[in-house]
Design a protein around this motif. Structure first.
Motif, PDB file in Angstrom:
ATOM      1  N   GLY A 165       0.786  -1.231   0.000  1.00 53.10           N
ATOM      2  CA  GLY A 165       0.000   0.000   0.000  1.00 53.10           C
ATOM      3  C   GLY A 165       0.811   1.270   0.000  1.00 53.10           C
ATOM      4  O   GLY A 165       0.239   2.371  -0.104  1.00 53.10           O
ATOM      5  N   ALA A 166       2.122   1.178   0.140  1.00 50.51           N
ATOM      6  CA  ALA A 166       2.966   2.381   0.159  1.00 50.51           C
ATOM      7  C   ALA A 166       2.987   3.048  -1.216  1.00 50.51           C
ATOM      8  O   ALA A 166       2.927   2.390  -2.261  1.00 50.51           O
ATOM      9  CB  ALA A 166       4.384   2.024   0.585  1.00 50.51           C
ATOM     10  N   ARG A 167       3.099   4.363  -1.202  1.00 46.06           N
ATOM     11  CA  ARG A 167       3.213   5.127  -2.445  1.00 46.06           C
ATOM     12  C   ARG A 167       4.697   5.292  -2.773  1.00 46.06           C
ATOM     13  O   ARG A 167       5.423   5.994  -2.076  1.00 46.06           O
ATOM     14  CB  ARG A 167       2.551   6.492  -2.286  1.00 46.06           C
ATOM     15  N   VAL A 168       5.141   4.602  -3.825  1.00 48.05           N
ATOM     16  CA  VAL A 168       6.549   4.622  -4.206  1.00 48.05           C
ATOM     17  C   VAL A 168       6.706   5.400  -5.506  1.00 48.05           C
ATOM     18  O   VAL A 168       6.020   5.122  -6.500  1.00 48.05           O
ATOM     19  CB  VAL A 168       7.105   3.196  -4.392  1.00 48.05           C
ATOM     20  N   GLY A 169       7.610   6.370  -5.487  1.00 47.33           N
ATOM     21  CA  GLY A 169       7.904   7.147  -6.680  1.00 47.33           C
ATOM     22  C   GLY A 169       9.280   6.800  -7.223  1.00 47.33           C
ATOM     23  O   GLY A 169      10.275   6.872  -6.503  1.00 47.33           O
ATOM     24  N   LEU A 170       9.335   6.399  -8.485  1.00 49.08           N
ATOM     25  CA  LEU A 170      10.604   6.106  -9.150  1.00 49.08           C
ATOM     26  C   LEU A 170      10.950   7.253 -10.091  1.00 49.08           C
ATOM     27  O   LEU A 170      10.114   7.672 -10.897  1.00 49.08           O
ATOM     28  CB  LEU A 170      10.523   4.808  -9.941  1.00 49.08           C
ATOM     29  N   ILE A 171      12.159   7.743  -9.986  1.00 49.40           N
ATOM     30  CA  ILE A 171      12.633   8.796 -10.882  1.00 49.40           C
ATOM     31  C   ILE A 171      13.534   8.133 -11.912  1.00 49.40           C
ATOM     32  O   ILE A 171      14.674   7.778 -11.635  1.00 49.40           O
ATOM     33  CB  ILE A 171      13.385   9.886 -10.110  1.00 49.40           C
ATOM     34  N   GLY A 172      12.981   7.911 -13.098  1.00 48.06           N
ATOM     35  CA  GLY A 172      13.658   7.146 -14.138  1.00 48.06           C
ATOM     36  C   GLY A 172      13.161   5.712 -14.137  1.00 48.06           C
ATOM     37  O   GLY A 172      12.933   5.126 -13.077  1.00 48.06           O
ATOM     38  N   CYS A 173      12.972   5.174 -15.343  1.00 53.83           N
ATOM     39  CA  CYS A 173      12.439   3.809 -15.415  1.00 53.83           C
ATOM     40  C   CYS A 173      12.974   3.109 -16.652  1.00 53.83           C
ATOM     41  O   CYS A 173      12.216   2.735 -17.554  1.00 53.83           O
ATOM     42  CB  CYS A 173      10.911   3.819 -15.419  1.00 53.83           C
ATOM     43  N   GLY A 174      14.299   2.927 -16.672  1.00 57.12           N
ATOM     44  CA  GLY A 174      14.925   2.175 -17.748  1.00 57.12           C
ATOM     45  C   GLY A 174      14.987   0.700 -17.386  1.00 57.12           C
ATOM     46  O   GLY A 174      14.076   0.150 -16.762  1.00 57.12           O
ATOM     47  N   ARG A 192       4.523   4.823  -8.934  1.00 59.04           N
ATOM     48  CA  ARG A 192       4.392   5.856  -9.945  1.00 59.04           C
ATOM     49  C   ARG A 192       5.795   6.240 -10.422  1.00 59.04           C
ATOM     50  O   ARG A 192       6.776   6.092  -9.687  1.00 59.04           O
ATOM     51  CB  ARG A 192       3.670   7.082  -9.399  1.00 59.04           C
ATOM     52  N   VAL A 193       5.876   6.719 -11.655  1.00 67.92           N
ATOM     53  CA  VAL A 193       7.178   6.997 -12.257  1.00 67.92           C
ATOM     54  C   VAL A 193       7.179   8.362 -12.922  1.00 67.92           C
ATOM     55  O   VAL A 193       6.234   8.719 -13.639  1.00 67.92           O
ATOM     56  CB  VAL A 193       7.541   5.923 -13.314  1.00 67.92           C
ATOM     57  N   TYR A 194       8.255   9.101 -12.679  1.00 69.07           N
ATOM     58  CA  TYR A 194       8.544  10.297 -13.470  1.00 69.07           C
ATOM     59  C   TYR A 194       9.724   9.969 -14.374  1.00 69.07           C
ATOM     60  O   TYR A 194      10.839   9.712 -13.892  1.00 69.07           O
ATOM     61  CB  TYR A 194       8.883  11.494 -12.576  1.00 69.07           C
ATOM     62  N   ASP A 195       9.477   9.932 -15.675  1.00 75.07           N
ATOM     63  CA  ASP A 195      10.528   9.676 -16.664  1.00 75.07           C
ATOM     64  C   ASP A 195      10.093  10.315 -17.972  1.00 75.07           C
ATOM     65  O   ASP A 195       9.288   9.742 -18.714  1.00 75.07           O
ATOM     66  CB  ASP A 195      10.763   8.185 -16.859  1.00 75.07           C
ATOM     67  N   PRO A 196      10.589  11.508 -18.276  1.00 77.39           N
ATOM     68  CA  PRO A 196      10.142  12.203 -19.492  1.00 77.39           C
ATOM     69  C   PRO A 196      10.531  11.513 -20.783  1.00 77.39           C
ATOM     70  O   PRO A 196      10.032  11.877 -21.852  1.00 77.39           O
ATOM     71  CB  PRO A 196      10.812  13.578 -19.369  1.00 77.39           C
ATOM     72  N   TYR A 197      11.414  10.496 -20.702  1.00 80.59           N
ATOM     73  CA  TYR A 197      11.865   9.805 -21.909  1.00 80.59           C
ATOM     74  C   TYR A 197      11.166   8.465 -22.127  1.00 80.59           C
ATOM     75  O   TYR A 197      11.393   7.807 -23.137  1.00 80.59           O
ATOM     76  CB  TYR A 197      13.375   9.593 -21.851  1.00 80.59           C
ATOM     77  N   ALA A 198      10.347   8.044 -21.197  1.00 78.93           N
ATOM     78  CA  ALA A 198       9.686   6.736 -21.303  1.00 78.93           C
ATOM     79  C   ALA A 198       8.255   6.903 -21.801  1.00 78.93           C
ATOM     80  O   ALA A 198       7.545   7.829 -21.388  1.00 78.93           O
ATOM     81  CB  ALA A 198       9.691   6.033 -19.947  1.00 78.93           C
TER      82      ALA A 198
END
Length: 339
Positions: A165-174, A192-198
């Motif tokens: 149930g934890a909210r996990v944010g990944l910065i980059g997702c290669g 959830r992911v922040y990756d402007p290139y994905a």
């Protein structure tokens, strides 16, 4: 043909030799050189970064060699200029930062890397460090080893949160971030992911929801894990302003590159209690200097850049490198050519 296998104490020269023999046979002269990494930290050598060894020793070992397979050898302009027979360098790592690419191009030396060799290992380690940090495993292990049954860690205020149930944010997702996303989703985390290139569909395929804004990701994340490449744009990506956007009691983990994170700002956030904990496997300066604030920061789990260290990774690097040498000898296009 003469080949130099410039290994180290991780991807050993004999491991390169074994994979080269399996790929191209034994009808070639293979010279071995063992570099001091990781028993001695890597660092800049002349104009290249993250290298091990010295130019003169490498120049001597490269005398007459047409191919060099290595992980850390400093292929500087001086070395490339002094090795006229050299035509191929294969670097057993994701980025050939130990090679002067400009000089290689000028001297007709092709350069290849071995992408993806440690993606699985780094993802495994990231999840392990995240769990160790969130669940306070190192602290409780140290207490028990010291003879203290630390029952206070079972109290509500001292036990760590779970991932379910934890909210996990990944910065980059290669390659690494995608594996981490799948693993954490399987453990019940909301990733959830922040990756402007994905591509958004690629993120959804690994169980993650795309977020178009870094600030939005930070504001809604109990745990943040860094997986971005280090570029001029991403250097210092998480500073005091960004850490202040995280909910109080959040956790930060970094197994990517140390310079992505402002270490002083992290120490401030840990010291004030705003961050519950942090886990670092990488640092802006490696190893951290004796006077680094990180050494006394509370609730900080640190490991010495080990995320990519597994026996499988060493074998992968040697195998992928040997395959490139085989293609070179057969006149086939190289699979991972950089220059």
């Amino acid at each position: 043909m003469r080949i130099l296998a410039a290994g180290d104490h991780f991807v050993a020269p004999e491991l390169f030799v074994r994979e080269l023999t399996a790929e191209i046979g034994a009808g070639h002269t293979v010279t071995e050189l063992r570099l001091p990494w990781p028993l001695t930290p890597f660092g800049p050598v002349a104009e290249v970064d993250e290298a091990s060894g010295d130019e003169d020793t490498l120049l001597e070992a490269l005398d007459g060699a047409r191919v060099c397979v290595t992980q850390m050898a400093p292929l500087t302009r001086k070395v490339l200029e002094g090795s006229p027979a050299l035509r191929l360098v294969v670097v057993g790592r994701g980025g050939p930062v130990n090679v002067s690419l400009e000089a290689a191009a000028e001297h007709g030396v092709q350069v290849c890397n071995t992408p993806g060799r440690n993606a699985a290992a780094t993802a495994e380690y990231t999840v392990g460090l995240l769990l160790a940090t969130v669940r306070r495993i190192p602290e409780t292990s140290a207490a028990l080893a010291a003879g203290r049954w630390a029952g206070e860690f079972y109290t509500y205020g001292n036990c760590g949160p779970g991932l379910d149930g934890a909210r996990v944010g990944l910065i980059g997702c290669g390659a690494v971030g995608g594996r981490v996303a799948r693993a954490l989703t399987a453990l019940g985390a909301r990733v959830r992911v922040y990756d402007p290139y994905a591509a958004p569909e690629a993120l959804r395929a690994v169980g993650a929801a795309p977020v178009g804004d870094l600030d939005e990701l930070l504001r809604g994340s109990d745990i943040v894990s860094l997986h971005a490449r280090l570029t001029p744009e991403t250097r210092g990506l998480l500073g005091a302003r960004e850490l202040a956007l995280l909910p109080e009691g959040a956790v930060v983990v970094n197994c990517a590159r140390g310079a992505l994170l402002d270490e002083d700002a992290l120490c401030d956030a840990l010291g004030s209690g705003r961050l519950a904990a942090a886990g670092l496997d990488v640092f802006a300066v490696e190893p951290p200097p004796p006077d680094s604030r990180l050494r006394s920061a509370p609730r900080l789990v640190m490991t010495p850049h080990l995320a990519g260290a597994s026996t499988a990774v060493a074998h992968n690097a040697a195998r992928i490198a040997a395959a490139e040498v085989g293609r070179f000898l057969r006149g086939e296009p190289l699979a991972h050519r950089v220059v």
